[in-house]
Structure formats: C-alpha cells, structure tokens
Scaffold this active site. Structure first.
Site, mmCIF file in Angstrom:
data_model
loop_
_atom_site.group_PDB
_atom_site.id
_atom_site.type_symbol
_atom_site.label_atom_id
_atom_site.label_comp_id
_atom_site.label_asym_id
_atom_site.label_seq_id
_atom_site.Cartn_x
_atom_site.Cartn_y
_atom_site.Cartn_z
ATOM 1 N N GLU A 118 56.195 -40.291 -40.611
ATOM 2 C CA GLU A 118 57.120 -40.583 -41.711
ATOM 3 C C GLU A 118 58.223 -41.525 -41.232
ATOM 4 O O GLU A 118 58.517 -42.535 -41.879
ATOM 5 C CB GLU A 118 57.729 -39.280 -42.236
ATOM 6 C CG GLU A 118 58.733 -39.460 -43.361
ATOM 7 C CD GLU A 118 58.092 -40.000 -44.627
ATOM 8 O OE1 GLU A 118 57.293 -39.275 -45.230
ATOM 9 O OE2 GLU A 118 58.383 -41.146 -45.008
ATOM 10 N N ASP A 138 58.821 -45.429 -42.408
ATOM 11 C CA ASP A 138 60.074 -45.836 -43.053
ATOM 12 C C ASP A 138 60.739 -46.976 -42.293
ATOM 13 O O ASP A 138 61.274 -47.916 -42.893
ATOM 14 C CB ASP A 138 61.033 -44.638 -43.154
ATOM 15 C CG ASP A 138 60.491 -43.520 -44.050
ATOM 16 O OD1 ASP A 138 59.470 -43.745 -44.733
ATOM 17 O OD2 ASP A 138 61.080 -42.421 -44.055
ATOM 18 N N SER A 172 55.882 -42.300 -49.963
ATOM 19 C CA SER A 172 56.722 -42.636 -48.809
ATOM 20 C C SER A 172 56.596 -44.111 -48.457
ATOM 21 O O SER A 172 57.480 -44.671 -47.827
ATOM 22 C CB SER A 172 56.262 -41.862 -47.577
ATOM 23 O OG SER A 172 56.785 -40.591 -47.577
#
Ligand code: NAG
Ligand code: NAG
Ligand code: NAG
Ligand code: NAG
Ligand code: NAG
Ligand code: NAG
Ligand code: NAG
Ligand code: NAG
Ligand code: NAG
Ligand code: NAG
Length: 584
Positions: free
Chosen positions: A299, A303, A498
C-alpha cells in the site's frame, strides 16, 4: 495531556452505588443517550467487566462555537466565482470557529466537578477543544450512565475498555460533541484499500483488449504504468517547478514506503526522471521508517510510487503514523489530519488510500473526523481518498449485508472520493469500486444537480437499501486494475481504488504547481470546483456494476453515478477550467 487519576476515595464512593438509574444520575440531571452502536466491529469479542478501579482515559470533545460558520467559510473559499475563492483560512481564523465557547467549558467542567473530577485538562491545540481526564471504570460508568466492558481484538490480542452506549446530561447536549474512546473501537486493521495484488501479469478477463486507443499503447489494457496514465489523462512529464508545492501521503498500520523500491520503479518506468528522486518522511504517533525488502508495504509503495512517479518533481512527504495515536478509534485518521492542519504551510494535497465501513464509526465520531477534514480543506488542502473496494458493500467485499454499506470517509462531504475503472478504450467501471450514499451525511448542495438525475432514473430499484438523501460518492474515478509497482524488489500488479486516489491526487498537485507559478492559490477543497466543471471528466457509461450485499449493485451511467462519479479526469481540461494555458 491526560489529567491525573481520580482519588481512590471517589472510586470507592461509586463502587458503593449499586445501580445506575437509566434516566438520571445521582446528581439528578436528566440523562440522554449520546452515542450507541448496534454492533461491535468484526474480530472483536466481549471479555467481561474490567476491575472497577481500572483507570480509563477519556476525552470529551467540546462543540465548536461556530461549526456552521466554518462550513460557510469553506464553501466561500472553494466555490469558483465566489468573492473569497482561493482565500484560504489561517489556523487562527479556523480556530475562531472551532474553539469551544467559554460557556461550554464551564458547563462541562462543572458537571465533572459534581463527580469529584476537578483535574480535567482543557486542551486547545487541536482543531477542536477537549477536556481530558482519567477515571476509574466505576466512576466512568456512573458519569456516563453506562457500563464499560473489556473487549479483545482477536488478530492482535489488543484489549480495550469500551461500551456500546453512553449518556450525557440533557442540558449539556449542545456543549459536548463526542466522548471517546467510549463506543469507538481501535480498528487496528483498517483497510489499505488495495484488494489484491499479483506478481503474475494477466490479461484482463473478457475485456475489450483489442480495441486500440489513438493515444495509449495497447499494452496499457493489461498493465497500467505512469506512461499509460500520462497518455490516457494527458498528464505532463514536465517537472513541477514550485518548491512550496507538496503532497502528503499518510501511511498507516505499519505499511512503510521503501526508497530502494521507488528508485527501481523510477529507473524502470520513469527513465526520464532522475533516479535519485525521492520522498521525505515524517513520523507521528511513534511511527517509524524502517527500510529493507521485508519491510516493504505494497500500500505504501503504491501510494508513493504513483505520487512521486506521476506528480513529476512535486515534493512528496510520506507520513508514517505509528500505533500511539490519541484519536481513540481512528488509528491515526484524526491525528494525521490534525498534524497537517497544525503546519505553518500545510501540503496542498493529501492522498490517502485507507478506509472503513461507515458503520464501524458512530455518527458522532464520523462527523467529528469529517469536521477536521473541513478545517484542513479550509486551510487550502485537497483531500483525496480511494473510495473503497467493496462495491455497494463498503470498504471491503461483504456478501452478507442486508443494506448497502457506505464507506468512510467517502460519505464525508469535505473530501474527494475516487472510484475505480479498468480497460482503456473505453474505460469501464469496475466491480469493486465502492459507491453509494452515506447513511450519516446529507447530500451537499454542490452535487445535488449531478446526483438527482441518477436517482430519478434509478426509481424504486434498491429502495430501502440505501439512504437517497445521503451524500453520494465517489466523486470521480481513475484506473484501478493491474497497476504496476515494485515492492520488496519485485514487480507486482495491484487492483484497488488505492491506485485511483494517488493518480488523481498527482494531477491536482500538477495543476497546483502551475497555479502557484502564476501567483494563484492552490485548488484546496475540490468538490465545488469539480461539480461545476464536469467537462473536465470523461464520463464512464459502461462496465461492471459494483455488486455487493447480494445485489447486482449500481451501473455506470451517463452523468454522475455511484461507481465512477463524474468520470475520469483530463489534465488539459483541468488547466482550461482554471483558466491556465493547456498547451504545454
Ligand atoms: C472571530 O469571529 C468573530 C465573529 O464570530 C469575528 O468578529 C472575528 O473577526 C473573528 N476573528 C478572526 C481572527 O477571524
Ligand atoms: C486484477 O484484475 C484483472 C482484471 O482486470 C484480473 O485479471 C487479475 O487477476 C486481478 N488481479 C488480482 C491480483 O486479483
Ligand atoms: C521540497 O521542500 C523543501 C522544503 O519543504 C525545499 O527546501 C525543497 O527545495 C523542495 N524540493 C523541491 C524539489 O521542490
Ligand atoms: C540526484 O543526482 C544528481 C546528479 O547526480 C544531483 O545533482 C542531485 O543533487 C541529486 N538529487 C538528490 C535529491 O539527491
Ligand atoms: C509508543 O507506545 C509504546 C507503548 O506504550 C511505548 O513503548 C513507545 O515508547 C511509544 N513510542 C513513542 C515514540 O512514543
Ligand atoms: C503544533 O505545532 C506546534 C509547533 O509548531 C507544536 O508546539 C504543537 O504541539 C503542535 N500541536 C499539535 C496538536 O501537534
Ligand atoms: C458484513 O455485513 C454484516 C451486515 O451488515 C455485518 O454484520 C458484518 O460485520 C460485515 N462484515 C464486515 C467484515 O464488515
Ligand atoms: C469482482 O469480480 C472478480 C472477478 O469476477 C471477483 O473475483 C471479485 O470478488 C469481485 N469483487 C467484488 C468486490 O465484487
Ligand atoms: C437519511 O439521511 C438523512 C441525512 O443524512 C438523515 O437525516 C436520515 O435520518 C437518514 N434516514 C435513515 C432512514 O437513515
Ligand atoms: C444495470 O444494467 C443491467 C444491464 O443493462 C440491468 O439489467 C440492470 O437492471 C441495471 N441495474 C440497475 C441498478 O440499474
């Protein structure tokens, strides 16, 4: 700062009181239930009653003296064409709206004193003011006309003292917004939104791969890279030029961004950028910044790689949020925004790919957090979140729900929620893209015109499964399938909203760069601008519905829909909408 523990004598006094009156406490104030939850979040179980003298630390959030004034001020600075457009507020100006009135402080302090709590500390350094203190469980039970219990969180073994409902004196209702952690569970497993990742590159199932796009390489149908997104959304490769322009990327729950993975990613997928382009790291709540292949969090790497690697040249700060948060239930959700809010120059964009089911938070806590987003928006920060990966069943797929589960913070009207698409020509809605209507937040006026036609066409379908007067989300959408990243040295392909959030956040940061260069303020709270400029978006009108809760879910349709919002963004059109030249 927590107040000192109560005197033992007082806790004895309360433990001698054998019953709790449901309507009024011993001092005789009529009590009203302030917060209650119908269910405890998954993975928690009830363990019995804590020892009556166990101390609990409690925070009473005091009502803002002028919350509606701040909302009005936010819209004044965020609605294009309004005389104050772009004149973002200072911390002092915001605090003028959010601080508690002296009457609130006095009234609540007096109530606590009736229970012998004379050491509550007034904390005024955050967006809202709080009274904080510690008390034995027995005293807290009495004070809030409740019964605290012990709960254990199975995956982590963490224990928490919480209650399913508590009351406050009726005459203090207008002074108290929230007491936590009370009904709020420390959701130590909030979702990184990426539903799934794989290190095998696969062709998408049954998708129109053969359809060629005039501007995008056909390989983009199977793998999304920065180049694909630059071509698809007209995102420039030209480096940003303004040192003051920043993106903040919070990292929660021990997902850490890796310098080595970013470098490998840039070497492979942005050979035009200096491979030593990096991100800075700040830590809060005891956060750390460990490096090494075994510390890689997909994650966090996603990002960071799709902000640094797409918002070319924009200063990017990874904010590693540790476990020692003070926001009770929200595992740093609140702390990280308070942290940004408190900066002299907050970042102009925050991209966050974490979420909850809305119902995991009580309405009071959800509103409390949402109001802190409002404050940060008023300072001029655009808050961009992935919408969630459970279709109509919330942040995560849930087939047992009997009503649609909106996701948080998608339902908060002061943030921009980004849903997911796949395929390139045309782009299609994807099944996991969370969307729907908040059960807590009413529909804001900026989206009324966009949402009304969707509801009208929907008619009675799904009646009773969602709240038709709630805030509709997502606001927009972006690519969310087979997004290539490097994590722990390996190439993997991610599916999830995401991916969508950082892509759009990067575009906003690049628009801000040109605005700042032109001597203009950054975009700030985006939604009034987005809904006034729907021509920025490519409307997504087909694709998979966001099935969930045993239903087929919503379809992508002409105009706004609760799966792809207004559609996918185009950078040149964004520049045109703000009146900047779009030819470079
Ligand atoms: C604070 O609010 C009051 C009215 O609510 C206003 O008169 C005053 O100018 C404000 N002060 C600041 C610093 O914004
Ligand atoms: C991601 O979605 C694609 C379809 O676009 C699918 O083929 C692939 O298996 C998915 N990846 C994972 C890890 O679920
Ligand atoms: C990033 O920000 C720092 C200070 O916040 C500044 O000194 C530096 O020049 C910026 N870097 C770039 C590449 O703009
Ligand atoms: C990256 O490398 C270049 C050339 O080697 C150097 O001039 C520059 O200062 C480096 N930048 C950073 C952020 O280390
Ligand atoms: C975080 O809390 C743990 C346990 O309470 C403590 O050991 C640690 O020192 C704290 N970390 C920081 C940076 O405050
Ligand atoms: C805000 O920042 C100041 C320093 O700039 C610091 O002293 C204060 O503790 C910070 N407040 C919060 C809530 O982080
Ligand atoms: C799925 O939905 C049901 C019904 O709303 C709820 O009880 C359950 O906790 C949900 N599961 C998760 C993982 O959120
Ligand atoms: C979306 O479709 C894929 C493939 O059919 C399936 O595996 C996945 O569970 C679906 N996701 C949701 C949230 O419905
Ligand atoms: C629907 O949402 C509105 C606005 O948020 C709220 O006032 C109302 O109570 C909700 N209705 C139901 C049945 O939840
Ligand atoms: C979605 O589209 C399909 C196919 O056209 C249709 O059968 C279904 O009823 C639609 N669902 C909704 C909620 O409109």
């Amino acid at each position: 700062m927590m107040g000192l523990p109560l005197l033992i004598a007082i806790s004895c006094l309360f433990s001698l009181t054998p019953f709790v009156n449901a309507l009024s406490n011993s001092v005789g104030r009529p009590m009203v239930v302030h917060e209650s939850r119908r269910d405890i979040p998954p993975q928690y179980s009830h363990e019995g009653s804590p020892h009556p003298e166990t101390l609990v630390s409690l925070r009473i959030g005091l009502t803002s003296s002028n919350r509606d004034g701040l909302e009005k001020a936010l819209f004044d600075v965020s609605v294009p064409g309004s005389p104050s457009y772009g004149k973002h507020l200072s911390m002092e100006e915001i605090k003028n709206y959010t601080s508690a009135s002296p009457q609130s402080v006095t009234a609540v302090t007096e109530w606590l004193a009736e229970y012998g709590i004379s050491d509550a500390q007034l904390e005024t350094i955050k967006v809202h003011d709080y009274l904080t203190f510690s008390a034995p469980v027995s005293a807290a039970n009495h004070l809030f006309d409740t019964e605290f219990h012990s709960f254990v969180h199975a995956p982590t073994g963490k224990r928490a003292i919480r209650t399913s409902q508590y009351s406050i004196p009726e005459d203090l209702r207008s002074h108290i917004s929230i007491v936590y952690p009370t009904t709020s569970f420390d959701l130590s497993a909030p979702r990184g939104l990426s539903v799934s990742y794989s290190n095998v590159k696969r062709a998408a199932d049954g998708e129109p791969l053969e359809v060629e796009s005039p501007k995008v390489d056909p390989s983009c149908a199977n793998t999304i890279t920065p180049q694909c997104l630059q071509d698809l959304y007209d995102i420039p490769k030209t480096p940003a030029s303004q040192p003051s322009n920043r993106i903040a990327v919070p990292g929660l729950i021990e997902y850490w961004a890796q310098y080595a993975d970013l470098q490998a990613f840039l070497e492979r997928l942005r050979p035009d950028m200096p491979p030593n382009t990096t991100f800075s790291v700040e830590t809060i709540d005891g956060g750390t910044n460990p490096q090494g292949p075994d510390k890689a969090g997909y994650e966090a790497n996603l990002d960071i790689q799709y902000t640094v690697g797409l918002a070319t040249g924009v200063n990017t700060t990874f904010i590693s949020v540790g476990p020692n948060n003070t926001d009770g239930a929200a595992i740093g959700f609140l702390d990280v925004v308070e942290y940004l809010y408190n900066m002299t120059d907050p970042p102009q964009v925050m991209s966050m790919s974490y979420g909850y089911e809305e119902w995991w938070l009580t309405p009071s806590l959800a509103r409390h957090i949402c109001d802190v987003y409002m404050a940060l928006g008023a300072r001029g920060t655009s808050l961009v979140f992935g919408s969630g990966d459970g279709g109509v069943s919330g942040a995560e797929r849930n087939d047992t729900c009997t009503e649609f589960l909106p996701a948080f913070p998608g339902g908060c009207p002061y943030i921009t929620s980004v849903g997911g698409t796949y395929s390139i020509n045309p782009e299609l809605s994807t099944n996991f893209s969370s969307g729907g209507f908040s059960g807590y937040f009413p529909r804001p006026s900026y989206q009324e015109q966009a949402v009304a036609p969707f509801l009208e066409n929907l008619g009675d379908t799904y009646k009773g499964l969602y709240n038709a007067s709630g805030r509709g989300f997502p606001d927009i959408a972006a690519q969310s399938h087979n997004v290539e990243i490097i994590t722990g040295g390996e190439t993997v392909y991610i599916n999830g909203t995401s991916c969508s959030g950082p892509i759009f956040a990067s575009m906003v940061a690049l628009v801000n760069d040109r605005l700042i260069a032109a001597g203009r303020p950054p975009l700030g709270f985006l939604n009034p601008f987005l809904y006034k400029n729907t021509q920025i978006f490519t409307d997504i009108t087909d694709g998979l519905p966001n099935a969930g809760c045993g239903t087929g879910g919503f379809n992508a349709t002409v105009g706004w829909d609760p799966i792809t919002g207004l559609g996918t963004p185009n950078f040149r059109k964004m520049l045109e909408a703000v009146g900047l030249p779009s030819d470079n």
